[in-house]
Scaffold this active site. Sequence first.
Site, short mmCIF file in Angstrom:
data_model
loop_
_atom_site.label_atom_id
_atom_site.label_comp_id
_atom_site.label_asym_id
_atom_site.label_seq_id
_atom_site.Cartn_x
_atom_site.Cartn_y
_atom_site.Cartn_z
N ASP A 1 22.71 59.63 57.55
CA ASP A 1 22.70 60.71 58.54
C ASP A 1 21.84 61.91 58.14
O ASP A 1 21.83 62.93 58.84
CB ASP A 1 24.14 61.13 58.86
CG ASP A 1 24.83 60.10 59.74
OD1 ASP A 1 24.13 59.45 60.54
OD2 ASP A 1 26.05 59.91 59.61
N ASP B 1 23.92 53.91 65.01
CA ASP B 1 23.65 55.34 65.01
C ASP B 1 22.35 55.67 64.27
O ASP B 1 21.70 56.69 64.51
CB ASP B 1 24.81 56.10 64.34
CG ASP B 1 26.18 55.56 64.70
OD1 ASP B 1 26.32 54.34 64.87
OD2 ASP B 1 27.12 56.36 64.81
N1 GLY Z 1 27.58 58.80 64.13
C1 GLY Z 1 28.98 58.73 64.28
C2 GLY Z 1 29.41 58.91 65.68
O1 GLY Z 1 28.63 58.80 66.61
O2 GLY Z 1 30.60 59.18 65.86
#
Ligand code: GLY
Length: 392
Positions: A94, A160
């Site tokens: 992330d 994600d």
């Molecule tokens: N990236 C984690 C979510 O979308 O909750």
Amino acid sequence: MTEVLAVKTIKADIVESIQRNVSRIGTRNPMVGDDGPDFEYLYPEDYFWTDSFWTGQLWLAYGLTGDESLKNSARTRNAHLETILNTPLWIDHDLGFLFSLSVVADYKLTGCEKAKSLGLRAADALRNRFNYCGNYIQAWNASSDDPEKMSMAMGKIIIDCMQNLGLMLWAYKETGIESYREVALAQAETSAQYLVREDYSTYHTFDFDPKTGKPVGGKTHQGFADESCWSRGHSWAVHGFAKLAETTGDMKYAELSAKLADYVIENITPDGVPVWDYRLPLDEVQYKDTSAGAVTAAGLFILANVLIKAGQVSRGTRYHDFALKMLKGLRDEYDLTGMSDAQGLLRGAAQFVKEGQRENKPHLIQGMLPYGDYYYFEAVLLACGHTDFFWE
Ligand code: GLY
């Protein structure tokens, strides 16, 4: 014409709400908020992957207004971002969300060299997560006290990550170093191959054997079931592949984003706001996820722009109009900008429904999410014709 006027009004309301919240939020980073009556955010004690979504809103609003207090508030986060880079257990995939919406935004809007160098350090750390044997970026980390999680984490990709690739494409643009681009595109290929099913629904996560790189199978983490289609995960893919088409000019990514978008159009409820999982059985409570709606709407606008620029005007217009319908659904029922005390922009977002049900935490089921807010703002700006964002 009415629609153009409406999105400009939403834009003005959003900027006002952000300006109202600068001193209220201060140097904290929103994580998840309640669904009323207070509409207040909770903030992580040390760090969370969500730490830059408020910062991204500050930078977008600064770009529109030139209001120095927004810039100064956004910049106060740079020290925290440096701490993240210096804390290996906090470094996961992330980094793209965290650094694109903060230091890359800073560099793009102000030319700040210190911000640029933090962004390049983050891109290096993200590129280093690539498993060359399996052709994927490892999403999560082992925790220090859970060996089982270690082997699971080493072989897992999650959808994600499509949003994290822009950081490496930005680094490639700034430095000309090919490996940033190669890793970003390899992760996109692996995601297209394993996370997208034949009917263009999506898995949330996919496991590989980390020693051999061999595919094992799809699983969910936040969705209803392994074979369901978690709507926010799907939205990360619609947006991510559209953005990749825009950045690289390769229309194969636009075609994939369009197929994923068609899945949304075929499976969404008539109000244009996604239920938290597109395959949720009807005997389950049909909670919405407005954050999935905001991310999808932004992705559809990007896809529409790419198609229209490529001469596919009627096809692009269809996605643009559907994105407007989704925005209308969000504005009509979930927009908080008229509530002067609300710390966020949208209610009705679903962070992690099953965990919320398991642990009796209602704010995980329905509430405010800073990424719902950020992408709502992005989608509204795209609807207004704005083109300068921070993803690459
Ligand atoms: N990236 C984690 C979510 O979308 O909750």
